[in-house]
Design a protein around this motif. Structure first.
Motif, short mmCIF file in Angstrom:
data_model
loop_
_atom_site.label_atom_id
_atom_site.label_comp_id
_atom_site.label_asym_id
_atom_site.label_seq_id
_atom_site.Cartn_x
_atom_site.Cartn_y
_atom_site.Cartn_z
N UNK A 101 0.80 -1.22 0.00
CA UNK A 101 0.00 0.00 0.00
C UNK A 101 0.83 1.27 0.00
N UNK A 102 0.26 2.30 -0.48
CA UNK A 102 0.91 3.60 -0.49
C UNK A 102 -0.15 4.64 -0.15
N UNK A 103 0.23 5.57 0.67
CA UNK A 103 -0.76 6.56 1.10
C UNK A 103 -0.11 7.92 1.29
N UNK A 104 -0.85 8.93 0.97
CA UNK A 104 -0.39 10.30 1.19
C UNK A 104 -0.88 10.76 2.56
N UNK A 105 0.05 11.02 3.44
CA UNK A 105 -0.34 11.47 4.77
C UNK A 105 -0.41 12.99 4.80
N UNK A 106 -1.21 13.48 5.69
CA UNK A 106 -1.44 14.91 5.69
C UNK A 106 -0.28 15.70 6.27
N UNK A 107 0.45 15.11 7.14
CA UNK A 107 1.55 15.85 7.76
C UNK A 107 2.82 15.78 6.95
N UNK A 108 2.78 15.04 5.88
CA UNK A 108 3.96 14.87 5.05
C UNK A 108 3.62 15.06 3.59
N UNK A 109 4.42 15.83 2.88
CA UNK A 109 4.22 16.00 1.45
C UNK A 109 4.64 14.75 0.70
N UNK A 110 5.30 13.86 1.40
CA UNK A 110 5.78 12.62 0.79
C UNK A 110 4.83 11.48 1.11
N UNK A 111 4.71 10.57 0.19
CA UNK A 111 3.83 9.41 0.40
C UNK A 111 4.41 8.45 1.41
N UNK A 112 3.55 7.73 2.04
CA UNK A 112 3.99 6.71 3.00
C UNK A 112 3.78 5.34 2.39
N UNK A 113 4.78 4.50 2.49
CA UNK A 113 4.69 3.17 1.90
C UNK A 113 4.50 2.11 2.97
N UNK A 114 3.73 1.13 2.66
CA UNK A 114 3.46 0.06 3.61
C UNK A 114 4.02 -1.25 3.06
#
Length: 152
Positions: A101-114
């Motif tokens: 999974x990959x998700x864009x978190x609100x506190x980070x301009x960078x995506x988060x990878x799972x």
DNA sequence: CGCATTTGACCAGCGC
DNA sequence: GCGCTGGTCAAATGCG
């Protein structure tokens, strides 16, 4: 995966050796269950352990907290967060990870990878995201412990 | 052929 | 009660 040095893959992110054998430049090491603790506004000296490059800061504990969440946080699984200085996000720690999974978190301009351990029976999860303040740093969060030897 | 990666959608929990 | 965010799943595609 190419410029990796001959480093002994740690068995599990739950031992001092893991920290000492960490093949990457460890900027900060956090043994906690929430990133907020290492916020510059909070007193992180209690949670964050600065290792620095070469400085083998080994500080590990079994996250034994109170289920009531009064003084300590409740930790059901072993959750360990690392702040690593690396160009690559996927650090080869000796295990095979499968991105799910990959998700864009609100506190980070960078995506988060799972990521998830691809070994059958092993439910260890890994969360990787770039530091919002230091794009060259990656924050890796391990959740769970490997119940099998590294496959690499 | 098998496995890893990718992307979007879906679901659950929490806050307002 | 509604909206938002985070987390996970699942189908399709590409590569080795």
């Amino acid at each position: 995966m190419t410029d990796n040095n001959p480093r002994p893959p740690p068995d599990t992110p739950d031992s001092d050796d893991f920290c000492n054998q960490w093949p990457f430049e460890l900027s900060e090491y956090l043994q906690l269950d929430d990133f907020e603790s290492f916020s510059p506004e909070n007193n992180v000296s209690n949670q964050v352990h600065l290792s620095g490059s070469g400085g083998s800061g080994s500080y590990f504990e079994g996250s034994s907290n109170n289920p009531s969440g009064r003084e300590n946080r409740q930790v059901v699984r072993d959750r360990v967060a690392f702040k690593t200085i690396s160009e690559i996000e996927v650090l080869d720690d000796g295990y095979r990870w499968r991105k799910y999974g990959k998700k864009m978190v609100k506190n980070n301009p960078n995506p988060r990878n799972y990521y998830r351990c691809s070994v059958d029976g092993c439910s260890v999860k890994k969360r990787v995201e770039r530091d919002k303040d230091d794009p060259r740093c990656v924050i890796t969060t391990y959740e769970g412990s490997h119940t099998h030897p590294s496959s690499s």
